[in-house]
Design an enzyme around this catalytic site. Structure first.
Site, mmCIF file in Angstrom:
data_model
loop_
_atom_site.group_PDB
_atom_site.id
_atom_site.type_symbol
_atom_site.label_atom_id
_atom_site.label_comp_id
_atom_site.label_asym_id
_atom_site.label_seq_id
_atom_site.Cartn_x
_atom_site.Cartn_y
_atom_site.Cartn_z
ATOM 1 N N GLY A 1 17.754 31.509 13.699
ATOM 2 C CA GLY A 1 17.159 32.821 13.465
ATOM 3 C C GLY A 1 16.172 33.206 14.552
ATOM 4 O O GLY A 1 15.826 34.377 14.699
ATOM 5 N N VAL B 1 19.476 27.978 21.714
ATOM 6 C CA VAL B 1 18.968 26.791 22.414
ATOM 7 C C VAL B 1 20.042 26.268 23.357
ATOM 8 O O VAL B 1 21.187 26.061 22.963
ATOM 9 C CB VAL B 1 18.557 25.687 21.417
ATOM 10 C CG1 VAL B 1 17.963 24.494 22.156
ATOM 11 C CG2 VAL B 1 17.548 26.225 20.406
ATOM 12 N N ASP C 1 10.175 26.011 7.138
ATOM 13 C CA ASP C 1 11.651 26.045 7.114
ATOM 14 C C ASP C 1 12.225 24.636 7.257
ATOM 15 O O ASP C 1 13.045 24.369 8.134
ATOM 16 C CB ASP C 1 12.172 26.964 8.238
ATOM 17 C CG ASP C 1 13.649 27.353 8.043
ATOM 18 O OD1 ASP C 1 14.193 27.127 6.937
ATOM 19 O OD2 ASP C 1 14.256 27.862 9.001
ATOM 20 N N LEU D 1 23.371 24.565 22.607
ATOM 21 C CA LEU D 1 23.246 23.454 21.656
ATOM 22 C C LEU D 1 23.242 23.986 20.231
ATOM 23 O O LEU D 1 23.679 23.312 19.305
ATOM 24 C CB LEU D 1 21.928 22.705 21.890
ATOM 25 C CG LEU D 1 21.778 21.927 23.191
ATOM 26 C CD1 LEU D 1 20.331 21.486 23.383
ATOM 27 C CD2 LEU D 1 22.697 20.706 23.185
#
Length: 341
Positions: free
Chosen positions: A29, A33, A143, A25
């Protein structure tokens, strides 16, 4: 809610077709996935770290610890993990509609209304408010960017990727040794002082707000030096009274303009160079919520008391952030909306 589950390696191999490349997907970093299908046809996302060093192991452990304790409708749910392997794998609910980055920057030709953008911004702000104000101890995401905001079938926002997150330090002297984050979204103060604070998330969220307003990417490597950063271009436009020049044409019209000015003002506050001058996520979420309500109920013009309460309260909020013209949409704006329907 679903109880946190420990998965076997075999279960996850089977679910992802032996971690087949076609199941990928996304890659970040902190790992790759994969989409998986558990027995009973439950779709999941499996996050697996590729290379293994002590730092990454800690990141994974941290993400697991943080997310296993969170339950919020706008934060991606961690369902469980697999501990049999060298690096733990994390298993999340699967969110089917990709990322906010894809929605804004993808070539799908679909129109994204201001109401939808405002809804996504508000829901993401609610998630961050929860992390900063309701989680105990508070959690700093670290992030925030449009590619870390996932969208479900109904375009409900789900904040994801807690690999860079930290539990808010109780001791002021705790410094981050490695500044993490993404170019274009990074709080300049965090880069300078190496201290991640809740206001670092506020800065990054401000960049996402500008992305939603302009449909431009946070950082453009190919642009001339002074135009590389979207936040700098936006702040210049605001300073020179040229907001309209930078707004996305899809949403730029006279009905929307009062709202766009308010959202832009809020974004500019988030992008203040000094963290203490930025509003809290709660202040931002409340203001976005108020804007949504006014957008949904342009008839409030007929009921001026209700309108006053929707628009006026924020200027009375006991906060230092009642900055210039905050929520100064006059009835004119609401009337324009009314006549535009």
């Amino acid at each position: 809610g679903v109880a946190f589950k420990i998965f076997s390696h075999e279960e996850l191999q089977e679910a992802t077709n032996r971690f087949n490349e076609q199941q990928i997907l996304g890659q970040g970093g902190h790992g790759t996935v994969y989409k998986g299908l558990l027995k009973g046809n439950m779709e999941v996302a499996v996050k697996r770290c590729m290379t293994i060093n002590e730092h990454q192991k800690k990141e994974f452990g941290k993400e697991m610890l943080i997310l296993s304790q969170i339950n919020h409708k706008n934060i991606v749910k961690l369902l469980g993990c697999c501990l049999e392997v060298e690096v733990p794998m994390l298993v999340y609910e699967f969110i089917p509609n990709g990322t906010l980055f894809d929605l804004i920057h993808g070539n799908h030709g679909q129109q994204i209304s201001l109401a939808t953008r405002l809804q996504i911004a508000h829901e993401s702000a609610e998630a961050l408010t929860y992390l900063h104000s309701c989680a105990s101890p508070p959690i700093l995401h670290g992030d925030i960017k449009s590619s870390n905001i996932l969208l479900d079938r109904n375009l409900i926002a789900k904040v994801s990727d807690f690999g860079a997150s930290i539990l808010a330090p109780t001791d002021e002297s705790q410094f981050v040794t490695l500044v993490q984050g993404t170019c274009g979204y990074l709080d300049p103060e965090y880069m300078q002082l190496c201290q991640l604070t809740d206001k670092s998330d506020v800065y990054s969220f401000g960049v996402v707000l500008v992305e939603l307003l302009t449909c431009q990417k946070a950082f453009n490597l190919n642009a001339p030096e002074h135009e590389k950063s979207l936040s700098m271009r936006f702040l210049n436009a605001m300073k020179n009274n040229k907001l309209a020049d930078i707004l996305d044409d899809q949403i730029k019209n006279s009905e929307n303009m009062p709202f766009l000015e308010e959202i832009a003002e809020l974004a500019a506050q988030c992008l203040e160079m000094s963290g203490v001058n930025r509003p809290s996520m709660k202040h931002i979420a409340d203001n976005l919520d108020r804007l949504r309500k006014v957008m949904q109920h342009p008839w409030a013009e007929q009921n001026s008391e209700e309108l006053e309460s929707l628009l006026g309260e924020s200027s009375m909020v006991s906060s230092r952030y009642t900055s210039t013209g905050n929520f100064s949409i006059e009835r004119k704006g609401v009337m324009e909306l009314d006549s535009g329907r």
